[in-house]
Design an enzyme around this catalytic site. Structure first.
Site, PDB file in Angstrom:
ATOM      1  N   GLU A   1      -7.247  -5.510 -10.497  1.00 24.62           N
ATOM      2  CA  GLU A   1      -8.140  -4.897  -9.506  1.00 24.62           C
ATOM      3  C   GLU A   1      -8.522  -3.507  -9.969  1.00 24.62           C
ATOM      4  O   GLU A   1      -8.238  -3.137 -11.103  1.00 24.62           O
ATOM      5  CB  GLU A   1      -7.481  -4.890  -8.125  1.00 24.62           C
ATOM      6  CG  GLU A   1      -6.156  -4.141  -8.048  1.00 24.62           C
ATOM      7  CD  GLU A   1      -5.601  -4.076  -6.630  1.00 24.62           C
ATOM      8  OE1 GLU A   1      -6.381  -4.088  -5.670  1.00 24.62           O
ATOM      9  OE2 GLU A   1      -4.374  -4.009  -6.489  1.00 24.62           O
TER      10      GLU A   1
ATOM     11  N   LYS B   1       0.850  -1.192   0.000  1.00 24.37           N
ATOM     12  CA  LYS B   1       0.000   0.000   0.000  1.00 24.37           C
ATOM     13  C   LYS B   1       0.888   1.246   0.000  1.00 24.37           C
ATOM     14  O   LYS B   1       0.988   1.969   0.992  1.00 24.37           O
ATOM     15  CB  LYS B   1      -0.938  -0.045   1.215  1.00 24.37           C
ATOM     16  CG  LYS B   1      -2.320   0.492   0.894  1.00 24.37           C
ATOM     17  CD  LYS B   1      -3.337   0.003   1.892  1.00 24.37           C
ATOM     18  CE  LYS B   1      -4.579   0.866   1.913  1.00 24.37           C
ATOM     19  NZ  LYS B   1      -5.279   0.974   0.647  1.00 24.37           N
TER      20      LYS B   1
HETATM   21  N1  PLP Z   1      -6.937  -2.842  -3.524  1.00 20.83           N
HETATM   22  C1  PLP Z   1      -6.496  -1.591  -3.390  1.00 20.83           C
HETATM   23  C2  PLP Z   1      -5.656  -1.023  -4.482  1.00 20.83           C
HETATM   24  C3  PLP Z   1      -6.812  -0.852  -2.245  1.00 20.83           C
HETATM   25  O1  PLP Z   1      -6.369   0.397  -2.096  1.00 20.83           O
HETATM   26  C4  PLP Z   1      -7.620  -1.426  -1.258  1.00 20.83           C
HETATM   27  C5  PLP Z   1      -7.943  -0.700  -0.039  1.00 20.83           C
HETATM   28  O2  PLP Z   1      -7.349  -0.842   0.978  1.00 20.83           O
HETATM   29  C6  PLP Z   1      -8.061  -2.739  -1.444  1.00 20.83           C
HETATM   30  C7  PLP Z   1      -7.711  -3.410  -2.583  1.00 20.83           C
HETATM   31  C8  PLP Z   1      -8.892  -3.406  -0.405  1.00 20.83           C
HETATM   32  O3  PLP Z   1      -8.121  -3.801   0.685  1.00 20.83           O
HETATM   33  P1  PLP Z   1      -8.739  -3.945   2.139  1.00 20.83           P
HETATM   34  O4  PLP Z   1      -9.871  -4.889   2.015  1.00 20.83           O
HETATM   35  O5  PLP Z   1      -7.635  -4.493   2.941  1.00 20.83           O
HETATM   36  O6  PLP Z   1      -9.171  -2.593   2.548  1.00 20.83           O
HETATM   37  C1  COI Z   2      -9.372   1.435   1.694  1.00 15.68           C
HETATM   38  O1  COI Z   2     -10.346   0.786   1.326  1.00 15.68           O
HETATM   39  O2  COI Z   2      -9.019   1.507   2.878  1.00 15.68           O
HETATM   40  C2  COI Z   2      -8.549   2.139   0.733  1.00 15.68           C
HETATM   41  O3  COI Z   2      -7.453   2.475   1.085  1.00 15.68           O
HETATM   42  C3  COI Z   2      -9.086   2.377  -0.617  1.00 15.68           C
HETATM   43  C4  COI Z   2      -9.006   3.799  -1.030  1.00 15.68           C
HETATM   44  C5  COI Z   2      -9.825   4.718  -0.182  1.00 15.68           C
HETATM   45  C6  COI Z   2      -7.598   4.267  -1.179  1.00 15.68           C
END
Ligand code: PLP
Ligand code: COI
Length: 341
Positions: A220, A184
């Protein structure tokens, strides 16, 4: 404790400054004790690594008010672990996982008045982030860093709540095969900004990114993973080393299998297969599960049988079960729901 006077039901996904944040600084090879502070601004050198070479990473999770009035968060240990992996890949110091979880809890507690009430449709978004604060001019990692957690009350990520989205297959790439798509890093999101502005101008809600090596496989979107449901009710999600390992997606695969008794599969998904699926959804902390109604592939529309008015039946069951666990209506697996107060 009196809640803030906010129209919780009409919040969008936007920043609202709250009272407190957690800050810890890294200097001379060690993190300091950290503290909850009031100042929402950051003052650092113009030559900081975050400004010059985008040495920055972040996390996202949420705090929820449950049916019985407790405040909880969801699997913060997995955010702590993912931030460790992001920091390592970006040559940043790791903020210890136990301290990460404690700092999340302390920051939410310090902002309890900002945690949306049960049933309001809003949640408290928690944004841990780490930035290189030390000066660098040659291309190298900085030697000073700041870890910070702020929170902000939010509503749905996509305007229109659960109205199915229209995506387009994007001609820009998000991540390279051996790059940083699996962590991230702020740089991944900077990369996606032109693509999302361009998609919105063209009338689409989001981009579907393909694998950049062959442009044949589904990856994604800019901020969520994909889930598909086959016509015989199997839940399928893309396998790739260049997508973010979504905590929501990993949790939903468990929910699908253990709570709903569905078959699940993580595998490569080819663009050519899209028309065969019954349902499609975007999943993530911000997106929760947002249904996708159609995908535009350079003018050719792929319309899912679930349609453009409501969530497909399997997506809806996944959504209800996951949010049921998060809001305390359904008992979650051991360790998923962490009580804050
Ligand atoms: N993919 C991306 C590029 C994201 O920024 C996020 C957000 O966090 C996700 C997927 C989903 O991840 P999570 O379910 O851990 O929030
Ligand atoms: C999240 O779902 O936490 C993300 O980081 C996605 C987006 C807001 C950057």
């Amino acid at each position: 404790m009196e809640k803030k006077n906010i129209d919780w039901g009409n919040l969008g996904f936007a920043y609202m400054q709250t009272d407190k944040r957690f800050v810890s600084n890294y200097k001379d090879g060690a993190w300091d004790d950290g503290a909850i502070i009031s100042d929402a601004t950051v003052s650092i050198t113009e030559c900081a690594g975050v400004f010059q070479y985008a040495q920055t990473c972040f996390e996202g999770l949420k705090a929820y008010t449950t049916e019985d009035g407790s405040i909880v968060c969801f699997r913060p240990d997995l955010n702590a672990e993912r931030m460790k992996q992001s920091a390592e890949r970006l040559e940043m110091p790791v903020f210890p996982k136990d301290r990460f979880i404690k700092a999340v809890i302390d920051t939410v507690k310090a902002n309890e008045a900002w945690v949306p009430p049960y049933g309001s449709g809003a949640t408290l978004y928690i944004r841990p982030n780490m930035n290189a604060t030390g000066a660098v001019i040659g291309v190298k990692p900085a030697d000073e860093y700041q870890f910070r957690i702020f929170v902000t009350p939010v509503g749905p990520y996509f305007k229109g709540g659960v109205k199915p989205l229209t995506l387009r297959i994007c001609d820009f790439d998000r991540a390279a095969p051996h790059g940083t798509g699996h962590i991230k890093a702020g740089l991944n999101y900077a990369m996606s900004l032109h693509a999302i502005v361009d998609a919105h101008k063209a009338g689409f809600d989001e981009n579907m990114f393909l694998d950049s090596a062959t442009r044949t496989k589904v990856e994604e979107t800019g901020g969520a993973n994909f889930l598909f449901v086959t016509k015989d009710n199997k839940v399928v999600t893309p396998k790739s080393n260049s997508i973010l390992p979504s905590i929501t997606r990993r949790s939903l695969m468990v929910v699908a299998k253990d709570y709903l008794g569905l078959e699940v599969e993580e595998r490569e998904i080819y663009k050519e297969e899209l028309a065969d699926f019954a349902e499609c959804g975007l999943c993530g902390t911000a997106a929760v599960i947002s249904p996708v109604g159609k995908i535009n592939d350079h003018g050719k529309e792929i319309c899912f049988p679930s349609g453009m008015t409501s969530m497909g039946p399997v997506t809806k069951k996944l959504y209800d079960t996951l949010t049921g666990i998060q809001m305390g209506r359904i008992k979650g697996p051991e360790g998923w729901v962490v009580k804050i107060s």
